[in-house]
Design an enzyme around this catalytic site. Structure first.
Site, PDB file in Angstrom:
ATOM      1  N   SER A 144     -22.445 -41.691 -20.607  1.00 62.18           N
ATOM      2  CA  SER A 144     -23.835 -41.193 -20.327  1.00 62.18           C
ATOM      3  C   SER A 144     -24.686 -42.755 -20.200  1.00 62.18           C
ATOM      4  O   SER A 144     -24.577 -43.497 -20.875  1.00 62.18           O
ATOM      5  CB  SER A 144     -24.196 -40.366 -21.531  1.00 62.18           C
TER       6      SER A 144
ATOM      7  N   GLN B 224     -17.955 -23.324  18.846  1.00 62.60           N
ATOM      8  CA  GLN B 224     -17.997 -24.910  18.882  1.00 62.60           C
ATOM      9  C   GLN B 224     -18.287 -25.256  17.231  1.00 62.60           C
ATOM     10  O   GLN B 224     -17.927 -26.321  16.873  1.00 62.60           O
ATOM     11  CB  GLN B 224     -19.023 -25.243  19.860  1.00 62.60           C
TER      12      GLN B 224
ATOM     13  N   ASN C  24     -17.606 -37.863 -20.852  1.00 63.14           N
ATOM     14  CA  ASN C  24     -17.850 -36.816 -20.112  1.00 63.14           C
ATOM     15  C   ASN C  24     -16.842 -36.435 -19.062  1.00 63.14           C
ATOM     16  O   ASN C  24     -16.471 -37.080 -18.269  1.00 63.14           O
ATOM     17  CB  ASN C  24     -19.372 -36.637 -19.285  1.00 63.14           C
TER      18      ASN C  24
ATOM     19  N   TYR D 208     -13.988 -16.385  24.812  1.00 63.91           N
ATOM     20  CA  TYR D 208     -14.541 -17.763  24.229  1.00 63.91           C
ATOM     21  C   TYR D 208     -15.999 -17.649  24.232  1.00 63.91           C
ATOM     22  O   TYR D 208     -16.525 -16.959  25.369  1.00 63.91           O
ATOM     23  CB  TYR D 208     -14.191 -18.944  25.222  1.00 63.91           C
TER      24      TYR D 208
ATOM     25  N   GLU E  51     -15.593 -31.444 -13.652  1.00 66.34           N
ATOM     26  CA  GLU E  51     -16.739 -30.583 -13.369  1.00 66.34           C
ATOM     27  C   GLU E  51     -16.981 -30.420 -11.637  1.00 66.34           C
ATOM     28  O   GLU E  51     -17.192 -29.556 -11.210  1.00 66.34           O
ATOM     29  CB  GLU E  51     -17.995 -30.904 -13.955  1.00 66.34           C
TER      30      GLU E  51
ATOM     31  N   HIS F 119      -9.740 -13.514 -22.930  1.00 64.02           N
ATOM     32  CA  HIS F 119     -11.022 -13.367 -23.109  1.00 64.02           C
ATOM     33  C   HIS F 119     -11.605 -14.941 -23.582  1.00 64.02           C
ATOM     34  O   HIS F 119     -12.656 -14.872 -24.463  1.00 64.02           O
ATOM     35  CB  HIS F 119     -11.569 -12.398 -24.072  1.00 64.02           C
TER      36      HIS F 119
HETATM   37  N1  ARG Z   1     -17.358 -28.433  22.991  1.00 66.60           N
HETATM   38  C1  ARG Z   1     -16.773 -26.966  23.229  1.00 66.60           C
HETATM   39  C2  ARG Z   1     -16.213 -26.628  21.871  1.00 66.60           C
HETATM   40  O1  ARG Z   1     -16.095 -27.460  21.059  1.00 66.60           O
HETATM   41  C3  ARG Z   1     -15.832 -27.129  24.287  1.00 66.60           C
HETATM   42  C4  ARG Z   1     -15.621 -25.790  25.058  1.00 66.60           C
HETATM   43  C5  ARG Z   1     -16.621 -25.702  25.833  1.00 66.60           C
HETATM   44  N2  ARG Z   1     -16.456 -24.373  26.746  1.00 66.60           N
HETATM   45  C6  ARG Z   1     -17.451 -24.007  27.547  1.00 66.60           C
HETATM   46  N3  ARG Z   1     -17.074 -22.910  28.163  1.00 66.60           N
HETATM   47  N4  ARG Z   1     -18.576 -23.997  27.433  1.00 66.60           N
HETATM   48  O2  ARG Z   1     -15.960 -25.451  21.789  1.00 66.60           O
END
Ligand code: ARG
Length: 462
Positions: free
Chosen positions: A274, A319, A282, A314, A287, A153
């Site tokens: 400072s 990205q 400081n 995906y 910090e 504490h």
């Molecule tokens: N520039 C894209 C990324 O960084 C590459 C992949 C793009 N793929 C797609 N199916 N559009 O993720």
């Protein structure tokens, strides 16, 4: 690259919005490593003629140099590093260059590029962690015999060896090292051959590309391969825990080096002055170590929020994973670069620390445990010593200031054998449980710490 299906050009605003060159152009070299492995594999399985595979490899090496020298400038309409490099290759080699993307998608390509990039950076951070642990061990040995107050504490609790204190932070950082190794483990499988999501009708040799790029094996599921970013999350998990540990240490040192505590001495080279107050020194570096921790956490959160709710597999949201990753890596490396030399020059003023403990109240537990050793139940002993402390405070005295007569009057159970125990040194020495603060225990911890550091070094070599 996808003109065939479209009857309109991409809008300018879209080009600007969807490009990722600001994030991935710096990763060109890793993309080229992946492409060279892919081209070799295509040549080896006969999907492209061997001499064309060689031409592609030479072309890619040339592009690597063009990028390094600044001769090749990326075009925004080509979106990202991957398409810029491929387009330049086609410019150089014509139809031969156009064979490189056989059996490949940017989805597995970006995954392999990021893994190669991250692997390198984790190795760099590994050297920093190695140096950090080494400094902690050295400081712990150097300050093992110095006694400082231990806090709970932020109130003085019991006296401890400064070496024990260093080893506490060492323990935290060594767990971070384990997490870093885990993050490195997450990078051991090669995404190439996953294609856009489902693999390929072509006879790709995934074992070969994995081997070429130093991975242990190919990834096991193509859908998961292009969708998952666990390997980034594992890095972030290391980073945020590490940064939090740095922040705690920094906060301690800000406090211990302040005038009111004053027993921790910071090196001038790691403090700033400072612009107005000439007397100031400081702890800005500490910090900022504390301050930068928030960003590291933010980058982790950024990734998790991006991932949450994405459908398999995906999605272009992914990205954005690069932004926080790169920023976090830079910050962690910056933190290590300043933390290690700062710690290596931190000193401790044992006399000043002792001044702050000269009322002796930190030994209240020792008195209670003395009574326990003479058969008094602990809860009762706690009450008796609490009463003694209360009386001391009323008389404006510390435990160390009581005369033998006062001891006899206030705590008749205290025999002559109590008094030799009533020193800070003896209090530390007698906390001899495994992992405790006794000087011998700290020596043991340091030995164990050395063994840990050696094994950390070994696992990083593998
Ligand atoms: N520039 C894209 C990324 O960084 C590459 C992949 C793009 N793929 C797609 N199916 N559009 O993720």
């Amino acid at each position: 690259m996808w003109k065939g299906r479209f009857s309109e050009n991409t809008a300018q605003a879209v080009q600007k919005f969807t490009q990722s060159l600001d994030l991935d152009w710096a990763l060109a070299s890793y993309d080229i490593d992946g492409s060279i492995a892919h081209a070799r594999m295509l040549g080896s399985v006969g999907l492209i003629p061997a001499d064309e595979a060689r031409q592609i490899e030479d072309g890619l090496s040339r592009i690597r140099e063009e990028i390094a020298s600044g001769a090749l400038v990326p075009a925004q309409e080509l979106e990202d590093v991957h398409m810029n490099i491929e387009s330049r290759l086609i410019e150089l080699l014509g139809p031969t260059g156009a064979r490189l993307h056989t059996g490949r998608s940017r989805n597995d390509q970006v995954a392999v590029t990021m893994r190669l990039f991250l692997r390198d950076r984790l190795h760099r951070i590994g050297s920093g962690m190695d140096a950090l642990l080494a400094v902690m061990l050295e400081r712990a040995a150097r300050h093992r015999d110095i006694i400082v107050p231990g806090f709970t504490h932020l109130q003085q609790a019991q006296p401890i060896s400064m070496g024990h204190y260093w080893m506490a932070h060492f323990s935290a950082f060594s767990r971070d090292c384990d997490r870093l190794l885990f993050a490195l483990e997450s990078l051991r499988e090669c995404p190439l051959g996953a294609g856009a999501l489902a693999g390929s009708t072509l006879p790709l040799d995934r074992e070969m590309t994995a081997r070429e790029l130093g991975f242990a094996r190919p990834t096991r599921n193509s859908l998961d391969t292009v969708a998952q970013r666990d390997y980034m999350a594992d890095y972030h998990s290391f980073a945020v825990t590490f940064a939090t540990h740095c922040s705690r240490l920094a906060e301690d040192f800000v406090i211990y080096s302040s005038r009111e505590f004053g027993w921790l001495l910071l090196p001038d080279a790691f403090c700033t002055g400072s612009s107005m107050m000439p007397q100031k020194k400081n702890p800005d570096v500490l910090e900022l170590l504390r301050g930068k921790t928030g960003q590291i956490l933010g980058h982790f959160l950024d990734l998790l929020v991006t991932l949450k709710g994405l459908p398999m597999t995906y999605d272009r949201d992914l990205q954005e994973d690069k932004r926080g990753l790169q920023a976090s890596l830079r910050t962690v490396e910056d933190m290590l670069a300043v933390l290690v030399p700062l710690l290596s020059a931190v000193e401790v003023d044992g006399e000043k620390a002792a001044e702050g403990m000269n009322d002796g109240f930190l030994l209240a537990t020792d008195v209670a445990e003395y009574l326990v050793a003479r058969g008094v139940p602990f809860r009762q002993a706690h009450g008796m010593v609490g009463g003694l402390v209360k009386e001391c405070i009323a008389r404006k005295k510390g435990l160390f200031d009581l005369t033998r007569d006062e001891w006899k009057a206030l705590l008749p159970e205290a025999g002559e054998d109590l008094f030799p125990l009533l020193s800070l040194r003896s209090a530390v020495e007698r906390r001899n449980t495994y992992g405790g603060t006794a000087f011998d225990q700290v020596a043991k911890q340091i030995e164990e710490g050395k063994t840990f550091l050696e094994s950390f070094r070994e696992s990083f070599k593998r």
